[in-house]
Design a protein around this motif. Structure first.
Motif, PDB file in Angstrom:
ATOM      1  N   ALA A 168      28.910  27.806  31.932  1.00 56.90           N
ATOM      2  CA  ALA A 168      28.672  28.345  33.272  1.00 56.90           C
ATOM      3  C   ALA A 168      28.328  29.817  33.180  1.00 56.90           C
ATOM      4  O   ALA A 168      28.693  30.501  32.226  1.00 56.90           O
ATOM      5  CB  ALA A 168      29.900  28.150  34.151  1.00 56.90           C
ATOM      6  N   THR A 169      27.612  30.284  34.179  1.00 56.16           N
ATOM      7  CA  THR A 169      27.343  31.710  34.315  1.00 56.16           C
ATOM      8  C   THR A 169      28.310  32.291  35.345  1.00 56.16           C
ATOM      9  O   THR A 169      28.782  31.572  36.230  1.00 56.16           O
ATOM     10  CB  THR A 169      25.897  31.958  34.767  1.00 56.16           C
ATOM     11  N   PRO A 170      28.651  33.569  35.258  1.00 60.16           N
ATOM     12  CA  PRO A 170      29.566  34.164  36.232  1.00 60.16           C
ATOM     13  C   PRO A 170      29.088  33.920  37.665  1.00 60.16           C
ATOM     14  O   PRO A 170      27.888  33.877  37.950  1.00 60.16           O
ATOM     15  CB  PRO A 170      29.549  35.645  35.865  1.00 60.16           C
ATOM     16  N   SER A 171      30.037  33.768  38.576  1.00 56.90           N
ATOM     17  CA  SER A 171      29.691  33.405  39.951  1.00 56.90           C
ATOM     18  C   SER A 171      29.052  34.538  40.738  1.00 56.90           C
ATOM     19  O   SER A 171      28.281  34.286  41.678  1.00 56.90           O
ATOM     20  CB  SER A 171      30.952  32.938  40.703  1.00 56.90           C
ATOM     21  N   VAL A 172      29.343  35.785  40.382  1.00 59.62           N
ATOM     22  CA  VAL A 172      28.855  36.918  41.162  1.00 59.62           C
ATOM     23  C   VAL A 172      27.329  36.889  41.239  1.00 59.62           C
ATOM     24  O   VAL A 172      26.640  36.628  40.262  1.00 59.62           O
ATOM     25  CB  VAL A 172      29.364  38.250  40.580  1.00 59.62           C
ATOM     26  N   GLY A 173      26.805  37.111  42.446  1.00 66.15           N
ATOM     27  CA  GLY A 173      25.365  37.103  42.668  1.00 66.15           C
ATOM     28  C   GLY A 173      24.800  35.759  43.045  1.00 66.15           C
ATOM     29  O   GLY A 173      23.628  35.665  43.420  1.00 66.15           O
ATOM     30  N   HIS A 174      25.619  34.700  42.965  1.00 65.34           N
ATOM     31  CA  HIS A 174      25.168  33.378  43.387  1.00 65.34           C
ATOM     32  C   HIS A 174      25.513  33.162  44.862  1.00 65.34           C
ATOM     33  O   HIS A 174      26.238  33.944  45.466  1.00 65.34           O
ATOM     34  CB  HIS A 174      25.823  32.301  42.517  1.00 65.34           C
ATOM     35  N   THR A 175      24.977  32.088  45.419  1.00 64.32           N
ATOM     36  CA  THR A 175      25.238  31.835  46.832  1.00 64.32           C
ATOM     37  C   THR A 175      26.731  31.662  47.099  1.00 64.32           C
ATOM     38  O   THR A 175      27.220  32.074  48.147  1.00 64.32           O
ATOM     39  CB  THR A 175      24.474  30.601  47.337  1.00 64.32           C
ATOM     40  N   ILE A 176      27.458  31.027  46.173  1.00 64.35           N
ATOM     41  CA  ILE A 176      28.919  31.038  46.272  1.00 64.35           C
ATOM     42  C   ILE A 176      29.381  32.132  45.321  1.00 64.35           C
ATOM     43  O   ILE A 176      29.524  31.927  44.119  1.00 64.35           O
ATOM     44  CB  ILE A 176      29.530  29.671  45.923  1.00 64.35           C
ATOM     45  N   ASP A 177      29.584  33.311  45.873  1.00 60.86           N
ATOM     46  CA  ASP A 177      29.807  34.512  45.070  1.00 60.86           C
ATOM     47  C   ASP A 177      31.235  34.611  44.551  1.00 60.86           C
ATOM     48  O   ASP A 177      31.463  34.915  43.383  1.00 60.86           O
ATOM     49  CB  ASP A 177      29.484  35.743  45.918  1.00 60.86           C
ATOM     50  N   HIS A 178      32.204  34.369  45.428  1.00 58.51           N
ATOM     51  CA  HIS A 178      33.595  34.435  44.990  1.00 58.51           C
ATOM     52  C   HIS A 178      34.508  33.709  45.952  1.00 58.51           C
ATOM     53  O   HIS A 178      34.091  33.296  47.039  1.00 58.51           O
ATOM     54  CB  HIS A 178      34.064  35.873  44.758  1.00 58.51           C
ATOM     55  N   ILE A 179      35.731  33.512  45.500  1.00 58.81           N
ATOM     56  CA  ILE A 179      36.759  32.859  46.298  1.00 58.81           C
ATOM     57  C   ILE A 179      37.961  33.798  46.369  1.00 58.81           C
ATOM     58  O   ILE A 179      38.040  34.758  45.595  1.00 58.81           O
ATOM     59  CB  ILE A 179      37.162  31.487  45.721  1.00 58.81           C
ATOM     60  N   GLY A 180      38.874  33.543  47.313  1.00 61.56           N
ATOM     61  CA  GLY A 180      39.967  34.485  47.494  1.00 61.56           C
ATOM     62  C   GLY A 180      41.287  33.831  47.857  1.00 61.56           C
ATOM     63  O   GLY A 180      41.317  32.805  48.535  1.00 61.56           O
ATOM     64  N   TRP A 181      42.348  34.451  47.373  1.00 58.64           N
ATOM     65  CA  TRP A 181      43.712  34.069  47.722  1.00 58.64           C
ATOM     66  C   TRP A 181      44.400  35.245  48.391  1.00 58.64           C
ATOM     67  O   TRP A 181      44.109  36.404  48.076  1.00 58.64           O
ATOM     68  CB  TRP A 181      44.507  33.684  46.482  1.00 58.64           C
ATOM     69  N   ARG A 182      45.349  34.965  49.278  1.00 57.55           N
ATOM     70  CA  ARG A 182      46.121  36.033  49.907  1.00 57.55           C
ATOM     71  C   ARG A 182      47.596  35.872  49.563  1.00 57.55           C
ATOM     72  O   ARG A 182      48.053  34.795  49.165  1.00 57.55           O
ATOM     73  CB  ARG A 182      45.918  36.040  51.418  1.00 57.55           C
ATOM     74  N   MET A 183      48.328  36.960  49.752  1.00 53.71           N
ATOM     75  CA  MET A 183      49.750  36.980  49.446  1.00 53.71           C
ATOM     76  C   MET A 183      50.422  37.994  50.341  1.00 53.71           C
ATOM     77  O   MET A 183      49.765  38.843  50.950  1.00 53.71           O
ATOM     78  CB  MET A 183      49.971  37.324  47.975  1.00 53.71           C
ATOM     79  N   ALA A 184      51.747  37.942  50.426  1.00 55.28           N
ATOM     80  CA  ALA A 184      52.483  38.835  51.315  1.00 55.28           C
ATOM     81  C   ALA A 184      52.538  40.262  50.798  1.00 55.28           C
ATOM     82  O   ALA A 184      52.583  41.211  51.578  1.00 55.28           O
ATOM     83  CB  ALA A 184      53.903  38.299  51.529  1.00 55.28           C
ATOM     84  N   ASP A 185      52.536  40.442  49.462  1.00 53.16           N
ATOM     85  CA  ASP A 185      52.675  41.775  48.867  1.00 53.16           C
ATOM     86  C   ASP A 185      51.708  41.881  47.696  1.00 53.16           C
ATOM     87  O   ASP A 185      52.033  41.488  46.572  1.00 53.16           O
ATOM     88  CB  ASP A 185      54.117  41.989  48.413  1.00 53.16           C
ATOM     89  N   LEU A 186      50.518  42.402  47.963  1.00 58.63           N
ATOM     90  CA  LEU A 186      49.489  42.472  46.928  1.00 58.63           C
ATOM     91  C   LEU A 186      49.885  43.402  45.783  1.00 58.63           C
ATOM     92  O   LEU A 186      49.625  43.109  44.617  1.00 58.63           O
ATOM     93  CB  LEU A 186      48.157  42.922  47.545  1.00 58.63           C
ATOM     94  N   LEU A 187      50.497  44.522  46.092  1.00 60.68           N
ATOM     95  CA  LEU A 187      50.846  45.466  45.037  1.00 60.68           C
ATOM     96  C   LEU A 187      51.837  44.852  44.049  1.00 60.68           C
ATOM     97  O   LEU A 187      51.688  45.003  42.822  1.00 60.68           O
ATOM     98  CB  LEU A 187      51.415  46.750  45.643  1.00 60.68           C
ATOM     99  N   ALA A 188      52.823  44.160  44.563  1.00 61.28           N
ATOM    100  CA  ALA A 188      53.783  43.509  43.679  1.00 61.28           C
ATOM    101  C   ALA A 188      53.123  42.392  42.882  1.00 61.28           C
ATOM    102  O   ALA A 188      53.375  42.226  41.683  1.00 61.28           O
ATOM    103  CB  ALA A 188      54.957  42.958  44.491  1.00 61.28           C
ATOM    104  N   ALA A 189      52.254  41.612  43.549  1.00 56.53           N
ATOM    105  CA  ALA A 189      51.569  40.528  42.851  1.00 56.53           C
ATOM    106  C   ALA A 189      50.662  41.068  41.753  1.00 56.53           C
ATOM    107  O   ALA A 189      50.608  40.517  40.644  1.00 56.53           O
ATOM    108  CB  ALA A 189      50.760  39.701  43.843  1.00 56.53           C
ATOM    109  N   ALA A 190      49.935  42.148  42.046  1.00 54.85           N
ATOM    110  CA  ALA A 190      49.041  42.734  41.055  1.00 54.85           C
ATOM    111  C   ALA A 190      49.817  43.217  39.842  1.00 54.85           C
ATOM    112  O   ALA A 190      49.378  43.044  38.692  1.00 54.85           O
ATOM    113  CB  ALA A 190      48.239  43.866  41.674  1.00 54.85           C
TER     114      ALA A 190
END
Length: 237
Positions: A168-190
């Motif tokens: 596969a080629t990286p998704s960036v720049g394609h029609t489906i560019d990226h997907i995302g998840w959310r969380m309650a505390d991004l700083l802690a998750a990162a």
């Protein structure tokens, strides 16, 4: 740690026109801004890209949308500018399914699965699907399960994450560019993800000054070129 699947980002020349198309022909509901729509709790957000590459064969190969009556949906889509790439047929043990490309090259599997109507799945293309499933569950959580007892995947609420083998080629720049998840505390998750060798291409930072924007957002990618947005919203994760 279990994250909540939040969004699919698509690159198109005219985001507002694409949002209208998905509402008119694929049954999405209006989102909290003119450049996005909703399938249940999942957002489809359209980004401006004058020349997106088709998603087929990229690391995010396609998304699946499920309908109670697939024949009726195909009639709605007739004349919409989409292209049928695989006609609707019965897949033994699964459901009826067919593939289209939207007018901008996003590959979409249309399925008839009354158990999960709306956004049904995101389908990755990676060299080692089993390794990829392990990577995601170790870092993002999710429920390991077999779709209809046949296909290995991960569930995030009602949304399946599936994977097929292949280069596969990286998704960036394609029609489906990226997907995302959310969380309650991004700083802690990162902070935790960095201990698991997750590389952030964009560190957590405040979102745009708009009511629909996340409080904090960041970008990373998996080892196979899937671009991923991780974010924290004002509403609970």
């Amino acid at each position: 740690m279990v994250f909540t699947f939040d969004q699919v980002h698509l690159g198109v020349p005219d985001p507002e026109a694409a949002a209208r198309w998905y509402t008119q022909y694929l049954g999405a509901t209006s989102g909290d801004h003119a450049d996005r729509v909703m399938f249940g709790d999942a957002r489809f957000i359209f980004l401006k890209n004058e020349t997106p590459a088709p998603s087929s064969g990229a690391a995010i190969d396609h998304v699946g949308l499920s309908f109670v009556d697939l024949d009726a949906r195909m009639k709605v889509l007739d004349g919409s500018g989409m292209r049928v790439t695989t006609p609707v047929a019965e897949i033994a043990g699964l459901y009826r399914s067919g593939f289209i490309e939207d007018p901008w090259g996003a590959r979409i599997e249309l399925v008839e699965d009354p158990e999960t109507v709306g956004l049904h799945h995101v389908h990755l293309r990676v060299p080692d699907p089993e390794l990829a499933r392990g990577w995601y569950i170790e870092r993002f959580g999710g429920q390991p399960a077999k779709l209809k007892g046949q296909l290995d995947g991960l569930k995030y609420g009602d949304v399946w994450l599936l994977a097929d083998g292949g280069g596969a080629t990286p998704s960036v720049g394609h029609t489906i560019d990226h997907i995302g998840w959310r969380m309650a505390d991004l700083l802690a998750a990162a902070a935790t993800l960095k201990t698991q060798s997750v590389r952030f291409t964009t560190e957590p930072h405040p979102g745009p000054a708009a009511a629909h924007a996340p409080v904090l957002m960041s970008f990373t990618e998996d080892p196979w070129g899937v671009k991923i947005e991780l974010l924290q919203r004002r509403d609970p994760a």
